[in-house]
Design an enzyme around this catalytic site. Structure first.
Site, PDB file in Angstrom:
ATOM      1  N   ALA A 165       0.869  -1.178   0.000  1.00  0.00           N
ATOM      2  CA  ALA A 165       0.000   0.000   0.000  1.00  0.00           C
ATOM      3  C   ALA A 165       0.907   1.230   0.000  1.00  0.00           C
ATOM      4  O   ALA A 165       2.052   1.166   0.454  1.00  0.00           O
ATOM      5  CB  ALA A 165      -0.875  -0.016   1.236  1.00  0.00           C
TER       6      ALA A 165
ATOM      7  N   GLY B 179       0.547  -4.982   0.847  1.00  0.00           N
ATOM      8  CA  GLY B 179      -0.639  -5.036  -0.010  1.00  0.00           C
ATOM      9  C   GLY B 179      -0.363  -5.688  -1.358  1.00  0.00           C
ATOM     10  O   GLY B 179      -1.270  -6.248  -1.977  1.00  0.00           O
TER      11      GLY B 179
ATOM     12  N   GLU C 122      -0.646  -9.275  -0.737  1.00  0.00           N
ATOM     13  CA  GLU C 122      -2.073  -9.550  -0.487  1.00  0.00           C
ATOM     14  C   GLU C 122      -2.878  -9.515  -1.796  1.00  0.00           C
ATOM     15  O   GLU C 122      -3.781 -10.326  -2.002  1.00  0.00           O
ATOM     16  CB  GLU C 122      -2.611  -8.519   0.518  1.00  0.00           C
TER      17      GLU C 122
ATOM     18  N   GLU D  15       4.711  -5.045   7.141  1.00  0.00           N
ATOM     19  CA  GLU D  15       3.991  -3.950   7.822  1.00  0.00           C
ATOM     20  C   GLU D  15       4.485  -3.746   9.244  1.00  0.00           C
ATOM     21  O   GLU D  15       4.400  -2.645   9.786  1.00  0.00           O
ATOM     22  CB  GLU D  15       2.476  -4.243   7.836  1.00  0.00           C
TER      23      GLU D  15
HETATM   24  N1  CAA Z   1       4.633   3.233  -0.717  1.00  0.00           N
HETATM   25  C1  CAA Z   1       5.032   4.398  -1.276  1.00  0.00           C
HETATM   26  N2  CAA Z   1       6.176   4.526  -1.970  1.00  0.00           N
HETATM   27  C2  CAA Z   1       6.957   3.441  -2.098  1.00  0.00           C
HETATM   28  C3  CAA Z   1       6.599   2.196  -1.544  1.00  0.00           C
HETATM   29  C4  CAA Z   1       5.372   2.117  -0.821  1.00  0.00           C
HETATM   30  N3  CAA Z   1       4.924   0.982  -0.284  1.00  0.00           N
HETATM   31  N4  CAA Z   1       7.573   1.307  -1.811  1.00  0.00           N
HETATM   32  C5  CAA Z   1       8.509   1.972  -2.532  1.00  0.00           C
HETATM   33  N5  CAA Z   1       8.111   3.244  -2.706  1.00  0.00           N
HETATM   34  C6  CAA Z   1       8.842   4.302  -3.425  1.00  0.00           C
HETATM   35  C7  CAA Z   1      10.044   4.801  -2.612  1.00  0.00           C
HETATM   36  O1  CAA Z   1       9.636   5.749  -1.650  1.00  0.00           O
HETATM   37  C8  CAA Z   1      10.899   5.389  -3.705  1.00  0.00           C
HETATM   38  O2  CAA Z   1      10.388   6.649  -4.063  1.00  0.00           O
HETATM   39  P1  CAA Z   1      11.378   7.942  -4.109  1.00  0.00           P
HETATM   40  O3  CAA Z   1      12.358   7.607  -5.202  1.00  0.00           O
HETATM   41  O4  CAA Z   1      10.444   9.067  -4.456  1.00  0.00           O
HETATM   42  O5  CAA Z   1      12.022   8.027  -2.777  1.00  0.00           O
HETATM   43  C9  CAA Z   1      10.650   4.446  -4.888  1.00  0.00           C
HETATM   44  O6  CAA Z   1       9.419   3.783  -4.612  1.00  0.00           O
HETATM   45  C10 CAA Z   1      11.736   3.387  -5.036  1.00  0.00           C
HETATM   46  O7  CAA Z   1      11.867   2.724  -3.794  1.00  0.00           O
HETATM   47  P2  CAA Z   1      13.283   2.555  -3.039  1.00  0.00           P
HETATM   48  O8  CAA Z   1      14.207   3.669  -3.372  1.00  0.00           O
HETATM   49  O9  CAA Z   1      12.995   2.309  -1.608  1.00  0.00           O
HETATM   50  O10 CAA Z   1      13.795   1.216  -3.781  1.00  0.00           O
HETATM   51  P3  CAA Z   1      14.763   0.109  -3.199  1.00  0.00           P
HETATM   52  O11 CAA Z   1      15.065  -0.789  -4.349  1.00  0.00           O
HETATM   53  O12 CAA Z   1      15.897   0.735  -2.457  1.00  0.00           O
HETATM   54  O13 CAA Z   1      13.885  -0.699  -2.097  1.00  0.00           O
HETATM   55  C11 CAA Z   1      11.899  -1.831  -1.282  1.00  0.00           C
HETATM   56  C12 CAA Z   1      12.779  -1.443  -2.506  1.00  0.00           C
HETATM   57  C13 CAA Z   1      12.665  -2.800  -0.398  1.00  0.00           C
HETATM   58  C14 CAA Z   1      10.652  -2.501  -1.846  1.00  0.00           C
HETATM   59  C15 CAA Z   1      11.550  -0.560  -0.477  1.00  0.00           C
HETATM   60  O14 CAA Z   1      11.054   0.424  -1.364  1.00  0.00           O
HETATM   61  C16 CAA Z   1      10.514  -0.797   0.585  1.00  0.00           C
HETATM   62  O15 CAA Z   1      10.824  -1.327   1.639  1.00  0.00           O
HETATM   63  N6  CAA Z   1       9.236  -0.378   0.324  1.00  0.00           N
HETATM   64  C17 CAA Z   1       8.171  -0.467   1.291  1.00  0.00           C
HETATM   65  C18 CAA Z   1       7.674  -1.900   1.458  1.00  0.00           C
HETATM   66  C19 CAA Z   1       6.569  -1.962   2.497  1.00  0.00           C
HETATM   67  O16 CAA Z   1       6.774  -1.650   3.654  1.00  0.00           O
HETATM   68  N7  CAA Z   1       5.369  -2.375   2.090  1.00  0.00           N
HETATM   69  C20 CAA Z   1       4.222  -2.475   2.980  1.00  0.00           C
HETATM   70  C21 CAA Z   1       3.402  -1.211   2.880  1.00  0.00           C
HETATM   71  S1  CAA Z   1       2.084  -1.140   4.076  1.00  0.00           S
HETATM   72  C22 CAA Z   1       0.858  -2.131   3.466  1.00  0.00           C
HETATM   73  O17 CAA Z   1       0.962  -2.684   2.402  1.00  0.00           O
HETATM   74  C23 CAA Z   1      -0.371  -2.254   4.337  1.00  0.00           C
HETATM   75  C24 CAA Z   1      -1.424  -3.205   3.826  1.00  0.00           C
HETATM   76  O18 CAA Z   1      -1.311  -4.391   4.016  1.00  0.00           O
HETATM   77  C25 CAA Z   1      -2.610  -2.710   3.188  1.00  0.00           C
END
Ligand code: CAA
Length: 258
Positions: A65, A109, A112, A132
């Site tokens: 998400a 998400g 999911e 999460e």
């Molecule tokens: N939401 C918003 N933006 C996101 C994102 C997310 N879930 N995941 C990645 N992005 C964005 C980053 O912020 C980044 O944007 P900027 O360049 O503007 O900073 C861009 O995508 C590229 O990401 P990274 O620079 O972080 O890329 P990376 O290769 O270094 O890392 C990753 C990749 C490990 C996937 C890392 O991006 C990450 O950990 N993302 C979040 C994963 C996460 O926590 N997901 C769960 C979300 S909560 C949820 O999903 C709740 C639910 O169940 C409904």
């Protein structure tokens, strides 16, 4: 119909829906979820479409998400909007099969969403996770329930509590995905599977989807009874007559979806 966050193509009675927010690793924001729900509803109604493939990019199916969209919301916002509920329920109402084709990250998400599809084919680069916990929250669109049913309690707890990622080999070993293929072959493999499904009787296809999904919602005894009654009911279809006649006559069946 043009979409901002999706690319949709239809070929050989199969729709390929590609999540398309490369700047955010296909993070699921409200716009994407709403467009996806509307696109899938349209494809479900479209007689030209008999099966759907949902994919992302080589780098990410979806990284969860959209954290930036959610971060400033409070409980009342999330509760009042009923965040993602309507759109995810819409996805689950699609009656045609949806195959998730996953390369790269399928996190939170994203994992999911893949699990809400009917089965998952992934590439060797796939990484599944429910991280999460690292954000101080819990999965919000079914992860704690669906991942547990896919891979069992121990592995699901491990994934949800530590936030670690699962690679493609572990995902296949654990029953989360049905097949693993090289990255370059992923979409072709999923499209070939979809074309095969599209060639079957669509009455039987819908029945299979409903009946397998029933196993998540009911007891074994009730599920088996449901299956048996539906099996009996299919003997009222023309496609059952055609399928069985074709077998006896040693020819390919010509299904008419009736
Ligand atoms: N939401 C918003 N933006 C996101 C994102 C997310 N879930 N995941 C990645 N992005 C964005 C980053 O912020 C980044 O944007 P900027 O360049 O503007 O900073 C861009 O995508 C590229 O990401 P990274 O620079 O972080 O890329 P990376 O290769 O270094 O890392 C990753 C990749 C490990 C996937 C890392 O991006 C990450 O950990 N993302 C979040 C994963 C996460 O926590 N997901 C769960 C979300 S909560 C949820 O999903 C709740 C639910 O169940 C409904």
């Amino acid at each position: 119909m043009a979409w901002d966050t999706l690319i949709v193509e239809v070929e050989d009675n199969v729709a390929l829906v590609r999540l398309n927010r490369p700047e955010a690793l296909n993070a699921l924001n409200s716009q994407l979820m709403s467009e996806l729900a509307r696109a899938l509803t349209e494809l479900d109604r479209d007689d030209q479409v008999r099966c759907i493939v949902l994919t992302g990019s080589d780098k990410a199916f979806a990284a969860g998400a959209d954290i930036k969209e959610m971060s400033t919301k409070g409980f009342v916002d999330m509760f009042t909007e009923d965040f993602f509920t309507a759109d995810s329920e819409t996805l689950l109402r699609v009656r045609k099969p949806i195959i998730a084709a996953v390369s790269g990250y399928a996190l939170g998400g994203g994992c999911e969403l893949a699990m809400m599809c009917d089965f998952i084919i992934c590439s060797e680069s796939a990484k599944f996770g429910q991280p999460e916990i690292n954000l101080g929250v819990v999965a919000g669109i079914g992860g704690t329930q669906r991942l547990t049913r896919f891979v069992g309690k121990s592995k699901s707890m491990d994934m949800h509590l530590t936030g670690r990622f699962m690679d493609a080999a572990e995902a296949e070993r654990s029953g989360l995905v049905s097949r693993v293929v090289p990255v370059a072959d992923l979409v072709k493999e999923a499209m070939d599977a979809a074309r095969k499904i599209a060639s079957k009787s669509q009455v039987a296809v819908k029945v299979v989807k409903e009946t397998v999904n029933r196993s998540y919602e009911t007891t074994l005894r009730e599920g088996v009874l449901y299956e048996r009654r539906i099996f009996h009911a299919l003997f009222a279809s023309e496609d059952q007559k055609e399928g069985m006649a074709a077998f006896s006559e040693k020819r390919q069946p010509q299904f008419r979806d009736r």
